[in-house]
Design a protein around this motif. Structure first.
Motif, PDB file in Angstrom:
ATOM      1  N   ILE A 196      15.677  30.216 -10.648  1.00  0.00           N
ATOM      2  CA  ILE A 196      17.051  30.173 -11.147  1.00  0.00           C
ATOM      3  C   ILE A 196      17.254  28.907 -11.976  1.00  0.00           C
ATOM      4  O   ILE A 196      17.863  28.946 -13.056  1.00  0.00           O
ATOM      5  CB  ILE A 196      18.049  30.236  -9.974  1.00  0.00           C
ATOM      6  N   LEU A 197      16.717  27.808 -11.501  1.00  0.00           N
ATOM      7  CA  LEU A 197      16.816  26.553 -12.261  1.00  0.00           C
ATOM      8  C   LEU A 197      16.057  26.645 -13.578  1.00  0.00           C
ATOM      9  O   LEU A 197      16.394  25.948 -14.548  1.00  0.00           O
ATOM     10  CB  LEU A 197      16.269  25.390 -11.420  1.00  0.00           C
ATOM     11  N   ALA A 198      15.052  27.519 -13.614  1.00  0.00           N
ATOM     12  CA  ALA A 198      14.272  27.702 -14.843  1.00  0.00           C
ATOM     13  C   ALA A 198      14.947  28.656 -15.823  1.00  0.00           C
ATOM     14  O   ALA A 198      14.421  28.888 -16.916  1.00  0.00           O
ATOM     15  CB  ALA A 198      12.871  28.200 -14.500  1.00  0.00           C
ATOM     16  N   GLY A 199      16.095  29.228 -15.434  1.00  0.00           N
ATOM     17  CA  GLY A 199      16.849  30.064 -16.363  1.00  0.00           C
ATOM     18  C   GLY A 199      17.010  31.513 -15.972  1.00  0.00           C
ATOM     19  O   GLY A 199      17.567  32.297 -16.749  1.00  0.00           O
ATOM     20  N   ALA A 200      16.549  31.911 -14.786  1.00  0.00           N
ATOM     21  CA  ALA A 200      16.672  33.307 -14.368  1.00  0.00           C
ATOM     22  C   ALA A 200      18.112  33.639 -14.012  1.00  0.00           C
ATOM     23  O   ALA A 200      18.839  32.818 -13.445  1.00  0.00           O
ATOM     24  CB  ALA A 200      15.763  33.593 -13.174  1.00  0.00           C
ATOM     25  N   GLY A 201      18.523  34.869 -14.371  1.00  0.00           N
ATOM     26  CA  GLY A 201      19.791  35.381 -13.882  1.00  0.00           C
ATOM     27  C   GLY A 201      19.652  35.739 -12.411  1.00  0.00           C
ATOM     28  O   GLY A 201      18.550  35.745 -11.855  1.00  0.00           O
ATOM     29  N   ILE A 202      20.773  36.046 -11.775  1.00  0.00           N
ATOM     30  CA  ILE A 202      20.774  36.256 -10.329  1.00  0.00           C
ATOM     31  C   ILE A 202      21.239  37.674  -9.999  1.00  0.00           C
ATOM     32  O   ILE A 202      22.270  38.141 -10.494  1.00  0.00           O
ATOM     33  CB  ILE A 202      21.701  35.247  -9.624  1.00  0.00           C
ATOM     34  N   ILE A 203      20.442  38.367  -9.162  1.00  0.00           N
ATOM     35  CA  ILE A 203      20.853  39.632  -8.558  1.00  0.00           C
ATOM     36  C   ILE A 203      20.902  39.393  -7.048  1.00  0.00           C
ATOM     37  O   ILE A 203      19.875  39.191  -6.403  1.00  0.00           O
ATOM     38  CB  ILE A 203      19.869  40.769  -8.895  1.00  0.00           C
ATOM     39  N   TYR A 204      22.114  39.379  -6.509  1.00  0.00           N
ATOM     40  CA  TYR A 204      22.321  39.036  -5.106  1.00  0.00           C
ATOM     41  C   TYR A 204      22.520  40.319  -4.301  1.00  0.00           C
ATOM     42  O   TYR A 204      23.370  41.146  -4.625  1.00  0.00           O
ATOM     43  CB  TYR A 204      23.537  38.130  -4.972  1.00  0.00           C
ATOM     44  N   ILE A 205      21.718  40.498  -3.237  1.00  0.00           N
ATOM     45  CA  ILE A 205      21.710  41.731  -2.462  1.00  0.00           C
ATOM     46  C   ILE A 205      22.382  41.517  -1.109  1.00  0.00           C
ATOM     47  O   ILE A 205      22.077  40.551  -0.405  1.00  0.00           O
ATOM     48  CB  ILE A 205      20.274  42.225  -2.214  1.00  0.00           C
ATOM     49  N   VAL A 206      23.294  42.420  -0.754  1.00  0.00           N
ATOM     50  CA  VAL A 206      23.889  42.410   0.588  1.00  0.00           C
ATOM     51  C   VAL A 206      23.803  43.816   1.166  1.00  0.00           C
ATOM     52  O   VAL A 206      23.682  44.801   0.428  1.00  0.00           O
ATOM     53  CB  VAL A 206      25.357  41.936   0.563  1.00  0.00           C
ATOM     54  N   ASP A 207      23.874  43.907   2.480  1.00  0.00           N
ATOM     55  CA  ASP A 207      23.813  45.180   3.184  1.00  0.00           C
ATOM     56  C   ASP A 207      25.209  45.529   3.694  1.00  0.00           C
ATOM     57  O   ASP A 207      25.720  44.890   4.615  1.00  0.00           O
ATOM     58  CB  ASP A 207      22.821  45.091   4.342  1.00  0.00           C
ATOM     59  N   ALA A 208      25.830  46.547   3.101  1.00  0.00           N
ATOM     60  CA  ALA A 208      27.200  46.903   3.459  1.00  0.00           C
ATOM     61  C   ALA A 208      27.294  47.650   4.786  1.00  0.00           C
ATOM     62  O   ALA A 208      28.398  47.932   5.249  1.00  0.00           O
ATOM     63  CB  ALA A 208      27.820  47.746   2.355  1.00  0.00           C
ATOM     64  N   SER A 209      26.159  47.981   5.409  1.00  0.00           N
ATOM     65  CA  SER A 209      26.226  48.591   6.733  1.00  0.00           C
ATOM     66  C   SER A 209      26.450  47.529   7.805  1.00  0.00           C
ATOM     67  O   SER A 209      26.686  47.861   8.968  1.00  0.00           O
ATOM     68  CB  SER A 209      24.948  49.373   7.030  1.00  0.00           C
ATOM     69  N   LYS A 210      26.384  46.263   7.413  1.00  0.00           N
ATOM     70  CA  LYS A 210      26.659  45.135   8.313  1.00  0.00           C
ATOM     71  C   LYS A 210      27.956  44.463   7.875  1.00  0.00           C
ATOM     72  O   LYS A 210      28.230  44.344   6.688  1.00  0.00           O
ATOM     73  CB  LYS A 210      25.515  44.118   8.277  1.00  0.00           C
ATOM     74  N   PRO A 211      28.759  44.000   8.811  1.00  0.00           N
ATOM     75  CA  PRO A 211      30.031  43.374   8.434  1.00  0.00           C
ATOM     76  C   PRO A 211      29.831  42.036   7.742  1.00  0.00           C
ATOM     77  O   PRO A 211      28.841  41.330   7.980  1.00  0.00           O
ATOM     78  CB  PRO A 211      30.750  43.204   9.778  1.00  0.00           C
ATOM     79  N   PHE A 212      30.766  41.717   6.853  1.00  0.00           N
ATOM     80  CA  PHE A 212      30.751  40.409   6.204  1.00  0.00           C
ATOM     81  C   PHE A 212      31.032  39.328   7.241  1.00  0.00           C
ATOM     82  O   PHE A 212      31.886  39.485   8.107  1.00  0.00           O
ATOM     83  CB  PHE A 212      31.820  40.367   5.094  1.00  0.00           C
ATOM     84  N   ARG A 213      30.293  38.219   7.119  1.00  0.00           N
ATOM     85  CA  ARG A 213      30.523  37.061   7.997  1.00  0.00           C
ATOM     86  C   ARG A 213      30.730  35.826   7.135  1.00  0.00           C
ATOM     87  O   ARG A 213      30.154  35.710   6.035  1.00  0.00           O
ATOM     88  CB  ARG A 213      29.328  36.850   8.934  1.00  0.00           C
ATOM     89  N   PRO A 214      31.511  34.890   7.612  1.00  0.00           N
ATOM     90  CA  PRO A 214      31.819  33.693   6.803  1.00  0.00           C
ATOM     91  C   PRO A 214      30.590  32.922   6.351  1.00  0.00           C
ATOM     92  O   PRO A 214      30.621  32.274   5.298  1.00  0.00           O
ATOM     93  CB  PRO A 214      32.686  32.861   7.744  1.00  0.00           C
ATOM     94  N   ASP A 215      29.479  32.986   7.118  1.00  0.00           N
ATOM     95  CA  ASP A 215      28.320  32.185   6.730  1.00  0.00           C
ATOM     96  C   ASP A 215      27.681  32.683   5.426  1.00  0.00           C
ATOM     97  O   ASP A 215      26.915  31.949   4.797  1.00  0.00           O
ATOM     98  CB  ASP A 215      27.268  32.145   7.852  1.00  0.00           C
ATOM     99  N   PHE A 216      28.007  33.920   5.010  1.00  0.00           N
ATOM    100  CA  PHE A 216      27.512  34.382   3.709  1.00  0.00           C
ATOM    101  C   PHE A 216      28.158  33.618   2.558  1.00  0.00           C
ATOM    102  O   PHE A 216      27.611  33.556   1.457  1.00  0.00           O
ATOM    103  CB  PHE A 216      27.778  35.884   3.544  1.00  0.00           C
ATOM    104  N   LEU A 217      29.327  33.063   2.818  1.00  0.00           N
ATOM    105  CA  LEU A 217      30.005  32.296   1.774  1.00  0.00           C
ATOM    106  C   LEU A 217      29.166  31.103   1.329  1.00  0.00           C
ATOM    107  O   LEU A 217      29.256  30.677   0.172  1.00  0.00           O
ATOM    108  CB  LEU A 217      31.375  31.826   2.267  1.00  0.00           C
ATOM    109  N   ASP A 218      28.370  30.533   2.249  1.00  0.00           N
ATOM    110  CA  ASP A 218      27.514  29.399   1.888  1.00  0.00           C
ATOM    111  C   ASP A 218      26.495  29.814   0.828  1.00  0.00           C
ATOM    112  O   ASP A 218      26.260  29.091  -0.151  1.00  0.00           O
ATOM    113  CB  ASP A 218      26.794  28.870   3.134  1.00  0.00           C
ATOM    114  N   GLU A 219      25.889  30.984   1.013  1.00  0.00           N
ATOM    115  CA  GLU A 219      24.918  31.468   0.033  1.00  0.00           C
ATOM    116  C   GLU A 219      25.585  31.704  -1.326  1.00  0.00           C
ATOM    117  O   GLU A 219      25.056  31.310  -2.374  1.00  0.00           O
ATOM    118  CB  GLU A 219      24.289  32.777   0.529  1.00  0.00           C
ATOM    119  N   MET A 220      26.723  32.361  -1.291  1.00  0.00           N
ATOM    120  CA  MET A 220      27.438  32.652  -2.540  1.00  0.00           C
ATOM    121  C   MET A 220      27.828  31.374  -3.272  1.00  0.00           C
ATOM    122  O   MET A 220      27.729  31.291  -4.507  1.00  0.00           O
ATOM    123  CB  MET A 220      28.688  33.480  -2.234  1.00  0.00           C
TER     124      MET A 220
END
Length: 490
Positions: A116-140
């Protein structure tokens, strides 16, 4: 020097389907190149997976390990970011990687942030069969600090629960674009749609991505033509085939010897037809870049037919044309029934006529062909015939059953349909199972007449005057298989 292809880092927590999405995007079923297995946490190092068309790498995807210490990483970034608001946050991310590279604690974070630092775009994957948790906010938030274009993909890995709406609400705050993409069910249109969506976040590389989409569409159309050629070869090979076996006169002088010889030539014919069909299906499988299907197993689903045996009774019961369609088409070999097991002798050897048809229980062309499942062979001798020292030549085929070519075509189309439905990122066993209703009985009358004419000539081993017409007909049929759903059950 040509510009480097655009890169996209596929990022996300462990076991959210990153590798499966990659395999689906680049049509890669080879687990040796993309680590896809049932073992959790398989990706431990960033992998560069190119999308190659005509020998040219147009896009490069990077499979990353996923976050393991996102909270601590974000805390470090916040603690070390200069208070001066003019300092780009990506510089602080770069400082984090420089300081922690090679350290066990942040190995995964450094691996995924480096491209990413070298210039790659980002495709971020999540699993919607699992509930969102606040700790995912750190990754985002970490990904937002990089400032790179970001696409969030919602990948539902289970049908047991669906938290898509909640995920969309949170992802929309940190990503340029949020889309749903199920790697286990995505077909070619979904792949193209996802690639087009990359245009919306990576505008600087728009020409390259547009070229990629255009070439993929061209390749898909070319592949359809190759599939039509394979199916046409399969049909011609089976319809024109005739098994031949020479026997000495003294070996077929008694009834039990005649029956044995007939059974042997019948088995030779059936086995070779099966081999030719399997070879054609294998060519289709390779054309669409799949691994060979696993061994077939019995299915408890009453709507499916065991595909293992072309000559199984239920295959002939459910596939091919209806009895009325066969009546309209006409008996392609003069209304003769059965498998077309003929016995021909050189001269008048054994007193056998030049060709004797074998009845197998099919009543002209009005009934669906089920007779090939139970071939009955009769070898009568003419009264007073004398054996010739030259012996006899036994032959079986081509099939005289009017439904035979239609069933062959139905099975090929069903095999193709399942290849098209099979996403390359799936990990479960690939079992081929046919519907209890085929495609051919749903074809329009003009298409059936065109095919019938070709089948008739092939069975007589005569050339087809207009091969382009039959090729175009098959190509149009394949287009409907690609665009449509499985044929409805009878």
């Amino acid at each position: 020097m040509p510009p480097s292809p655009p890169q996209f880092a596929v990022v996300g927590r462990i076991n959210k389907g990153k590798s499966s999405i990659l395999a689906t995007l680049v049509e890669e079923s080879d687990n040796a190149r993309i680590r896809i297995s049932a073992t959790p946490g398989e990706t431990t190092h960033a992998q560069h997976i190119p999308l190659v068309i005509n020998g040219e790498t147009l896009i490069e995807f990077i499979d990353t390990p996923g976050f393991t210490n996102a909270a601590e990483t974000l805390a470090w970034l916040k603690a070390h970011h200069p208070k001066n608001d003019t300092t780009p946050r990506i510089d602080t991310v770069r400082a984090f990687v420089d300081e922690h590279r090679g350290q066990d604690r942040f190995t995964d974070e450094c691996e995924l942030l480096t491209p990413i630092l070298a210039g790659a775009g980002i495709i971020y994957i999540v699993d919607a069969s699992k509930p969102f948790r606040p700790d995912f906010l750190d990754e985002m938030e970490i990904l937002r600090w990089t400032g790179r274009p970001r696409l969030a993909l919602i990948n539902n890995l289970s049908d047991d629960a669906d938290f898509t709406d909640d995920w969309k609400k949170h992802l929309g705050e940190s990503f340029n674009l949020t889309r749903e993409f199920n790697a286990h069910h995505a077909r070619f249109p979904e792949r193209i749609r996802l690639l087009r969506q990359l245009l919306e976040i990576e505008d600087d590389r728009k020409p390259v991505i547009e070229k990629t989409v255009r070439l993929l569409e061209d390749e898909w159309e070319q592949r359809r033509g190759e599939a039509a050629d394979i199916i046409l070869d399969l049909l011609d090979s089976c319809l024109r085939y005739r098994a031949v076996k020479n026997v000495a006169a003294q070996n077929v002088t008694r009834d039990f010897q005649k029956k044995k010889a007939a059974e042997e030539i019948k088995s030779l014919y059936i086995d070779e037809i099966k081999k030719r069909e399997a070879a054609g299906h294998d060519r289709l499988t390779k054309l669409y870049k799949h691994n060979a299907p696993d061994s077939e197993t019995d299915s408890p689903d009453d709507n499916l037919v065991d595909p293992a045996d072309l000559f199984a009774e239920e295959t002939w019961q459910f596939l091919g044309l209806t009895k009325w369609q066969l009546a309209v088409a006409g008996a392609i070999t003069g209304g003769a029934a059965g498998a077309g097991i003929d016995i021909a002798a050189g001269g008048t050897a054994l007193g056998i006529p030049a060709a004797l048809g074998a009845a197998a229980g099919l009543t002209a062309s009005l009934l669906k062909g089920r007779s090939l499942a139970n071939i009955k062979v009769d070898l009568p001798f003419l009264p007073g015939a004398k054996a010739s020292p030259g012996g006899a030549q036994l032959s079986a085929g081509p099939s005289r059953n009017p439904n035979f070519p239609w069933i062959l075509l139905d099975r090929a189309l069903s095999h193709l349909h399942q290849l098209l439905l099979r996403a390359h990122g799936r990990r479960d066993p690939f079992i081929i199972q046919h519907q209890r209703s085929g495609y051919t009985s749903k074809l329009d009358a003009h298409t059936r007449r065109t095919l019938q004419k070709h089948f008739h000539l092939a069975l007589k081993n005569k050339p087809t005057p207009d091969t382009n017409e039959i090729f175009q007909t098959l190509t149009k049929i394949l287009q409907t298989v690609e665009d449509g759903q499985p044929p409805p059950n009878s």
